[in-house]
Design a protein around this motif. Sequence first.
Motif, PDB file in Angstrom:
ATOM      1  N   ARG A  11      13.301  10.878 -13.632  1.00  0.00           N
ATOM      2  CA  ARG A  11      12.784   9.544 -13.885  1.00  0.00           C
ATOM      3  C   ARG A  11      13.784   8.504 -13.411  1.00  0.00           C
ATOM      4  NH1 ARG A  11       9.479   5.704 -13.465  1.00  0.00           N
ATOM      5  NH2 ARG A  11       9.158   4.283 -15.202  1.00  0.00           N
ATOM      6  N   TYR A  13      14.111   4.431 -13.375  1.00  0.00           N
ATOM      7  CA  TYR A  13      13.489   3.182 -13.805  1.00  0.00           C
ATOM      8  C   TYR A  13      13.513   2.169 -12.671  1.00  0.00           C
ATOM      9  CZ  TYR A  13      13.150   4.689 -18.627  1.00  0.00           C
ATOM     10  OH  TYR A  13      12.800   5.368 -19.760  1.00  0.00           O
ATOM     11  N   PRO A  14      12.452   1.404 -12.548  1.00  0.00           N
ATOM     12  CA  PRO A  14      12.420   0.389 -11.490  1.00  0.00           C
ATOM     13  C   PRO A  14      13.637  -0.529 -11.606  1.00  0.00           C
ATOM     14  CG  PRO A  14      10.315   0.481 -12.653  1.00  0.00           C
ATOM     15  CD  PRO A  14      11.260   1.369 -13.387  1.00  0.00           C
ATOM     16  N   GLY A  15      14.215  -0.847 -10.481  1.00  0.00           N
ATOM     17  CA  GLY A  15      15.357  -1.762 -10.491  1.00  0.00           C
ATOM     18  C   GLY A  15      16.683  -1.089 -10.813  1.00  0.00           C
ATOM     19  N   THR A  16      16.675   0.245 -10.986  1.00  0.00           N
ATOM     20  CA  THR A  16      17.939   0.941 -11.230  1.00  0.00           C
ATOM     21  C   THR A  16      18.150   1.957 -10.118  1.00  0.00           C
ATOM     22  OG1 THR A  16      16.950   2.716 -12.534  1.00  0.00           O
ATOM     23  CG2 THR A  16      17.652   0.740 -13.733  1.00  0.00           C
ATOM     24  N   ARG A  49       9.621  11.094 -23.540  1.00  0.00           N
ATOM     25  CA  ARG A  49       8.511  10.226 -23.164  1.00  0.00           C
ATOM     26  C   ARG A  49       7.819  10.722 -21.892  1.00  0.00           C
ATOM     27  NH1 ARG A  49       8.412   5.191 -25.093  1.00  0.00           N
ATOM     28  NH2 ARG A  49       8.039   4.355 -23.040  1.00  0.00           N
ATOM     29  N   LEU A  54       4.267   9.131 -21.437  1.00  0.00           N
ATOM     30  CA  LEU A  54       4.462   7.695 -21.633  1.00  0.00           C
ATOM     31  C   LEU A  54       5.338   7.103 -20.541  1.00  0.00           C
ATOM     32  CD1 LEU A  54       5.151   7.858 -25.454  1.00  0.00           C
ATOM     33  CD2 LEU A  54       3.093   6.973 -24.366  1.00  0.00           C
ATOM     34  N   GLU A  55       5.903   7.969 -19.707  1.00  0.00           N
ATOM     35  CA  GLU A  55       6.777   7.466 -18.654  1.00  0.00           C
ATOM     36  C   GLU A  55       6.445   8.235 -17.384  1.00  0.00           C
ATOM     37  OE1 GLU A  55       8.314   4.539 -18.165  1.00  0.00           O
ATOM     38  OE2 GLU A  55       9.052   4.869 -20.192  1.00  0.00           O
ATOM     39  N   MET A  81       3.280  12.739 -31.579  1.00  0.00           N
ATOM     40  CA  MET A  81       4.571  12.168 -31.933  1.00  0.00           C
ATOM     41  C   MET A  81       4.629  12.119 -33.454  1.00  0.00           C
ATOM     42  SD  MET A  81       6.606  10.742 -29.563  1.00  0.00           S
ATOM     43  CE  MET A  81       6.772   9.383 -28.457  1.00  0.00           C
ATOM     44  N   GLN A  84       5.773   8.594 -35.714  1.00  0.00           N
ATOM     45  CA  GLN A  84       5.575   7.461 -34.839  1.00  0.00           C
ATOM     46  C   GLN A  84       5.103   6.297 -35.690  1.00  0.00           C
ATOM     47  OE1 GLN A  84       2.011   8.077 -32.676  1.00  0.00           O
ATOM     48  NE2 GLN A  84       2.690   6.815 -30.973  1.00  0.00           N
ATOM     49  N   ASN A  85       4.313   6.648 -36.668  1.00  0.00           N
ATOM     50  CA  ASN A  85       3.790   5.617 -37.551  1.00  0.00           C
ATOM     51  C   ASN A  85       3.941   6.159 -38.952  1.00  0.00           C
ATOM     52  OD1 ASN A  85       1.121   5.814 -39.072  1.00  0.00           O
ATOM     53  ND2 ASN A  85       0.968   3.760 -38.264  1.00  0.00           N
TER      54      ASN A  85
ATOM     55  N   ARG B 181      15.856  -4.970 -18.622  1.00  0.00           N
ATOM     56  CA  ARG B 181      15.574  -6.049 -17.690  1.00  0.00           C
ATOM     57  C   ARG B 181      14.068  -6.246 -17.553  1.00  0.00           C
ATOM     58  NH1 ARG B 181      17.062  -6.754 -11.893  1.00  0.00           N
ATOM     59  NH2 ARG B 181      16.728  -4.519 -11.866  1.00  0.00           N
ATOM     60  N   TYR B 190       2.834   1.907 -24.764  1.00  0.00           N
ATOM     61  CA  TYR B 190       3.157   2.567 -26.026  1.00  0.00           C
ATOM     62  C   TYR B 190       3.148   1.552 -27.161  1.00  0.00           C
ATOM     63  CZ  TYR B 190       5.668   5.164 -29.596  1.00  0.00           C
ATOM     64  OH  TYR B 190       6.021   5.773 -30.773  1.00  0.00           O
ATOM     65  N   LEU B 194       0.536   1.682 -30.228  1.00  0.00           N
ATOM     66  CA  LEU B 194       1.014   1.823 -31.599  1.00  0.00           C
ATOM     67  C   LEU B 194       0.600   0.619 -32.443  1.00  0.00           C
ATOM     68  CD1 LEU B 194       2.579   3.506 -33.568  1.00  0.00           C
ATOM     69  CD2 LEU B 194       4.687   2.419 -32.797  1.00  0.00           C
ATOM     70  N   ASN B 198      -1.375   0.895 -35.919  1.00  0.00           N
ATOM     71  CA  ASN B 198      -0.809   0.298 -37.136  1.00  0.00           C
ATOM     72  C   ASN B 198      -1.714  -0.782 -37.715  1.00  0.00           C
ATOM     73  OD1 ASN B 198       1.510   1.836 -37.427  1.00  0.00           O
ATOM     74  ND2 ASN B 198       2.729   0.526 -36.096  1.00  0.00           N
TER      75      ASN B 198
END
Lengths: 372, 417
Positions: A11, A13-16, A49, A54-55, A81, A84-85, B181, B190, B194, B198
């Motif tokens: 993975r 991340y954009p911009g890294t 994730r 999620l990613e 998950m 999660q809640n 950023r 996500y 969530l 909730n």
Amino acid sequence: MATVTFDHATRVYPGTERPAVDQLNLEIEDGEFLVLVGPSGCGKSTSLRMLAGLEDVNGGHIFIGDRDVTDVQPKDRDIAMVFQNYALYPHMSVADNMGFALKIAGTPKAEIRQRVEEAAKILDLTEYLDRKPKALSGGQRQRVAMGRAIVRQPQVFLMDEPLSNLDAKLRVQTRTQIASLQRRLGVTTVYVTHDQTEALTMGDRIAVLNAGILQQVGTPREMYDRPNNVFVAGFIGSPAMNIGTFDVKDGHVKVGSADVPLDRSIASEMTDADGGKVTLGFRPEALDPVPVGTPGSFDVEVNLVEELGSDAFVYGTLKGDAADVNLTAGETNQLIVRIDPRTVPDKGDVIAVSIQAGHSHVFSATSGERLG
Amino acid sequence: MPQQNLQITAVAPDPALLDLPWDVPLVDWPEDVLAALPQGISRHVVRFVNHGGRVIAIKEIGETVAYREYELLRQLHRIEVPSVVPVGVITGRRAPDGERLEAVLITEHLQFSLPYRALFSQDLRPDTATRLIDALAVLLVRLHLVGFYWGDVSLSNTLFRRDAETFAAYLVDAETGDLHRTLTNGQRNYDVDLARTNIIGELMDLAAGELLDEDVDEVAIGDALVERYQELWNALTGSEAFASDDRWRVAARIERLNDLGFDVGELEITTDIDGTKVRIQPKVVDAGHHSRRLLRLTGLDVQENQARRMLNDLDSYRAATDRQNDQEQIVAHAWVRQVFRPTIDAVPRELRRKLEPAQLFHEILDHRWFISQQAQRDIPMPEAAESYVENVLRHRPDEDAVLGLPPGEAEEAELEA
Ligand SMILES: Nc1ncnc2c1ncn2[C@@H]1O[C@H](COP(=O)(O)OP(=O)(O)OP(=O)(O)O)[C@@H](O)[C@H]1O
Ligand SMILES: Nc1ncnc2c1ncn2[C@@H]1O[C@H](COP(=O)(O)OP(=O)(O)OP(=O)(O)O)[C@@H](O)[C@H]1O
Ligand SMILES: [Mg+2]
Ligand SMILES: [Mg+2]
């Protein structure tokens, strides 16, 4: 029931520039409790994730069982998950608190009730089902939160630092509950934490990540007894392992005034780049106090003694000719020795210790990889 | 007896804080230091305390998490995201018997704020839930715009403040957050997903407690959040840059935002150094602020949506005249003299009675947008006003009777001031 496989999963991340998770290869067995552990920012959550969908995965694949889920929507992955809640709703019964996600999903009432009852039996909450959460203890409340994931009957449970905001007592209690529950249910579980103690006590196996790169996978015992590299050696264990880089002369490592014999097979793995040095690690409990002057021992000046009831630890400074090494033990740059809590030295005393045979770890001074 | 070794971490540590009974668990604090104010559901113990003429909120929480949340709240405060303001962290608490007590995070109590449960336990308009959802969607979009991943979006973790007809939402619980950023779609989705779960849970709970109208469909409200969020996000993030003589596109964008019916209205407009390109970045602001801001800048007292419209035009004017760095008030007065007043003056006196000046102005802006789109060029205001008078205003009925105002005179006097 399912296995989980990360196959060169990456993975960025954009911009890294540096991948947050770099070519992760990991096979998790059916029913296994695998803990992903590492310092903050190492990519634990990102790995989890990616598994959850999620990613985006920028390279490689992820499988649940034999199914390649790399591009499958989160809701179609059959994972849950946990925690999660976790808010418990005061007006709703314990049963409704556990089943409400199913209700949102439109599951028929009778089926919700049946699944909630099954989960309650496992969680030992049956007698509370029709009561309000107010009647529950802290531990029981945590179990209701777990129940929310259990009623969904997923193939894989995912947990990301579920205990980080509990108080110390509840944390230890819930840790045990999660581990034993997982074993009873036999559902494959991936658990993320930055806390190596939590990892050691909960996981069937542990995967240590650092800077997005998998360092080592193994049972808690393996990780503790045979760390693959300096990073794992320093990360696993509390208090942390003493690690320093020392000169090697005539088949011996020069630690303070001591000459610690170096296995010939290990010495043969050294390269020219190492410049005649190795990195040596020894745990605080691998040091035996001996009378000052005992051959093979080195001296430590006591700076501080930490007494923890059954254990006591000396934090000190290595003395002797070859003492100006860069020696660290986790966060401190002191040497840590476990001592008998009944014979505690004073600050400023000098004690002698020797490393128990077979209890040192040797790493390449350049690559940090284990030698031998 | 082991002494407490209290440590305060704060930007401006207030020694008087040390006088509070830190050696007592928060649950057992005496009534007389506590402030009885409504609060939401939480796992940690949270108490409000009267302290030096203000109210602070104290939350008992693990040390690492406390520092983390403190730092995040500071950052959010710095970047002006609506959130509670952190005061500090206190660690090293011990009970007289030596037992260690949990660290605390202290925040300033958000004045006039209401947890959603308090709102529902009052007699409120039936669309309360919807208005709360609107406010939360705005907050979530704002947080995501600055790169804040919340990790635990819920009504309980949000505070609401009355704001004219609507609510403004503030973040109260940043424990699980992270600032990056930019966020990935995965991170945003996500949060949104969530939030939906909730909110539905929280509303079902209110229903179970008979605090919610029976007709309310909890799932539909949860879905409404997702929808509102997506709408707003798309409207706000579609980046737009164009040649500066295509300025009508600014108005087109503003129109699109207004059409969404949100309390969204300010656009930040920047021009590049040589003035050939314009970039627009919409900003979300609280309702009710526009009319106050316009009043402060220009002395014009108009209604909210009218004010919003006029301020947007003022912003376009600043960009067009390259005066972003000039003092706002001065530019605003120039705008009144050069844009607003000439536009109104361009309307013949006898026709001016048909609408309030601000409404006239708003309609002329509308009209200009309309004919600029048709012509695919920027129609100047005087030309637009003339076209509006001939093609629209002449054919409209008088509205002064409907409004019950003597339009023209009163506003006229204000403008002179
Ligand atoms: N949206 C983003 N943009 C850029 N970088 C990101 C983004 N999200 C996460 N990261 C970075 O990716 C790296 C891995 O993050 P991740 O959350 O997976 O770490 P972690 O091991 O779970 O850490 P922690 O213990 O702090 O939760 C970090 O350096 C983080 O800052
Ligand atoms: N600064 C503040 N101003 C007003 N109300 C506050 C403030 N801080 C906390 N509260 C109230 O206390 C409640 C609980 O606070 P908070 O959500 O931080 O606790 P928590 O235990 O972390 O919650 P959770 O269980 O969601 O993790 C909030 O819902 C809010 O009503
Ligand atoms: Mg994480
Ligand atoms: Mg909260």
